[in-house]
Design a protein around this motif. Structure first.
Motif, PDB file in Angstrom:
ATOM      1  N   TYR A   1       0.526  -1.104   3.438  1.00 20.87           N
ATOM      2  CA  TYR A   1       1.191  -1.326   2.153  1.00 20.87           C
ATOM      3  C   TYR A   1       2.684  -1.049   2.275  1.00 20.87           C
ATOM      4  N   GLU A   2       3.479  -1.813   1.553  1.00 17.57           N
ATOM      5  CA  GLU A   2       4.902  -1.537   1.425  1.00 17.57           C
ATOM      6  C   GLU A   2       5.412  -2.072   0.101  1.00 17.57           C
ATOM      7  N   LYS A   3       6.501  -1.518  -0.360  1.00 22.68           N
ATOM      8  CA  LYS A   3       7.118  -2.008  -1.583  1.00 22.68           C
ATOM      9  C   LYS A   3       7.730  -3.382  -1.318  1.00 22.68           C
TER      10      LYS A   3
ATOM     11  N   GLU B   1       1.117  -2.836  -7.168  1.00 24.89           N
ATOM     12  CA  GLU B   1       2.064  -3.891  -6.826  1.00 24.89           C
ATOM     13  C   GLU B   1       2.738  -3.609  -5.487  1.00 24.89           C
ATOM     14  N   GLY B   2       3.057  -4.681  -4.775  1.00 23.48           N
ATOM     15  CA  GLY B   2       3.760  -4.545  -3.506  1.00 23.48           C
ATOM     16  C   GLY B   2       3.318  -5.609  -2.524  1.00 23.48           C
TER      17      GLY B   2
END
Length: 326
Positions: free
Chosen positions: A239-241, A291-292
Motif C-alpha cells: 500500500y502507498e498513498k 484510499e490509495g
C-alpha cells in the motif's frame, strides 16, 4: 610467370588499400542482427499497439532501437543471460519519461507527478514487472540529431551502465538479470539535452480483467493465466498513498528507487492461491480498505506448493499491477 603473379598481387594490394581508406559510411555494414522478417514483425506490433500513441516510434527510431537491442543482448550474453525482445509499450513508456526528463532538465526514476517506474508502466496499461535504468547527458552546444549520433549516444549510455563495478553496479545488474525477457528502449535528444531509458520486463503470466481502479470496500478480482508453465507461489500487495508532484530539483536529489513500499497490505501464500486455481487460470478476489495505491507483486514456481515455508529470496516478481482505490 613471376611477372604475371607479381602483377596480380599488386592488384590485390591496391584493392585492399582502397578499401581500408574508403570512408566507413560507404562500405556495406550490418545495422542489426534482426532480420527483415523480424523487423516487419516489430512494425506490425508497433502499428497494432494503441496505448500511448503520441509516443509511438517512427520506422527510423524503431530501427535504431533494434540496433540498440543488439548491444543489450551482447551484454547479456557475456553473463550467460538469454536475449530479450523489444517491447513496444515499454518503449513508449520509456519515450515518455525520456522526453519529460529532457524537457524539464532532470534524470531520475521519478517523474514530476511523483510516479516510480512501476506506476508509469502500470498506468500505461502494463501488468508485468518492470526494472528501469536511466541515463542523461548535457552539452554546452546543440547536439547533432542525426540517426548515427543518436545510435552512438544510446550505446554510450548503455556502455556506461555496463562499466559499473560492484558494489555500485545496480544498472549493470539490471541489464544482466536473467529473468528479464523483454526490454523497452526510449530516448530523447533535442538541443543540449539527451536522455536514455531502459525498461526491462519480466513477462511470464497473462492477465485479464485487471481493474485500474476500485472503490473502498468494493469487491473485485484479477485473472491470471500461467500458460501451464508454472504455479503461483506467493502474492504480496503493498500500500502507498497517492503520488504527489515533484520538482526537477527534488528528482535530481534522489538516487535509486525501491520496488516496494514500507507498508505491506496483504500477502497470500501458495496454498491459499491454489484455492483460486482452475487448470492454468487463477481468479483471485480483492478488496481494499482505504484510499490509495496498491502495488501487486506475484512470484511463481514450477511446482505447486501445498504446505511448508515460503521464501522469495532468489525469485523475481513477475507482475507489476497497480490499482487505484478511491
Amino acid at each position: 610467370m613471376f611477372g604475371k603473379l607479381w602483377k596480380t598481387i599488386k592488384i590485390f594490394l591496391i584493392i585492399a588499400i582502397v578499401l581500408i581508406c574508403l570512408p566507413h559510411s560507404i562500405l556495406p555494414h550490418s545495422t542489426s542482427n534482426v532480420g527483415k522478417d523480424d523487423f516487419e514483425s516489430y512494425l506490425r506490433l508497433n502499428e497494432s499497439e494503441k496505448r500511448l500513441p503520441e509516443y509511438r516510434d517512427d520506422n527510423e527510431a524503431l530501427k535504431l532501437k533494434l540496433m540498440q537491442l543488439d548491444n543489450i543482448n551482447i551484454s547479456r550474453k557475456k553473463y550467460k543471460a538469454d536475449p530479450v525482445k523489444l517491447d513496444i509499450l515499454a518503449s513508449r513508456v520509456a519515450n515518455k519519461m525520456s522526453r519529460e526528463a529532457g524537457e524539464k532538465d532532470f534524470t531520475g526514476h521519478w517523474n514530476t507527478s511523483g510516479e516510480k517506474p512501476y506506476h508509469r508502466y502500470a498506468f500505461a496499461g502494463g501488468y508485468d514487472h518492470v526494472s528501469e535504468n536511466a541515463f542523461g547527458s548535457w552539452s554546452s552546444d546543440n547536439y547533432d540529431k542525426s540517426s548515427s549520433n543518436i545510435s552512438s549516444m544510446m550505446k554510450s549510455g548503455h556502455d556506461k551502465f555496463m562499466s559499473e563495478r560492484a558494489p555500485n553496479d545496480g544498472h549493470k545488474q539490471t541489464i544482466i538479470d536473467k529473468p528479464h525477457n523483454y526490454v523497452g528502449i526510449g530516448y530523447y535528444l533535442d538541443g543540449k539535452q539527451f536522455r536514455y531509458y531502459e525498461e526491462f520486463i519480466d513477462r511470464y503470466l497473462e492477465f485479464e480483467n485487471i481493474p485500474s481502479s476500485l472503490k473502498v470496500g468494493e469487491a473485485g478480482s484479477i485473472t491470471v493465466k500461467t500458460r501451464g508453465e508454472n504455479f503461483l507461489y506467493f502474492m504480496v500487495i503493498y500500500y502507498e498513498k497517492f503520488t504527489e508532484p515533484m520538482t526537477s530539483e527534488q528528482i535530481k536529489r534522489k538516487g535509486g528507487y525501491d520496488d516496494y513500499t514500507n507498508e505491506e497490505y496483504k500477502s497470500i501464500a501458495a496454498w491459499d492461491l491454489s484455492r483460486y486455481r482452475n487448470g492454468t487460470l487463477y481468479q483471485i478476489p480483492l478488496k481494499f480498505s482505504k484510499e490509495g495505491l496498491y502495488y501487486i507483486q506475484i512470484y511463481c514456481d514450477k511446482n505447486e506448493i501445498k504446505s511448508g515455508s515460503l521464501n522469495t529470496k532468489g525469485k523475481s516478481p513477475v507482475s507489476g499491477i497497480v490499482i487505484k482505490v478511491n
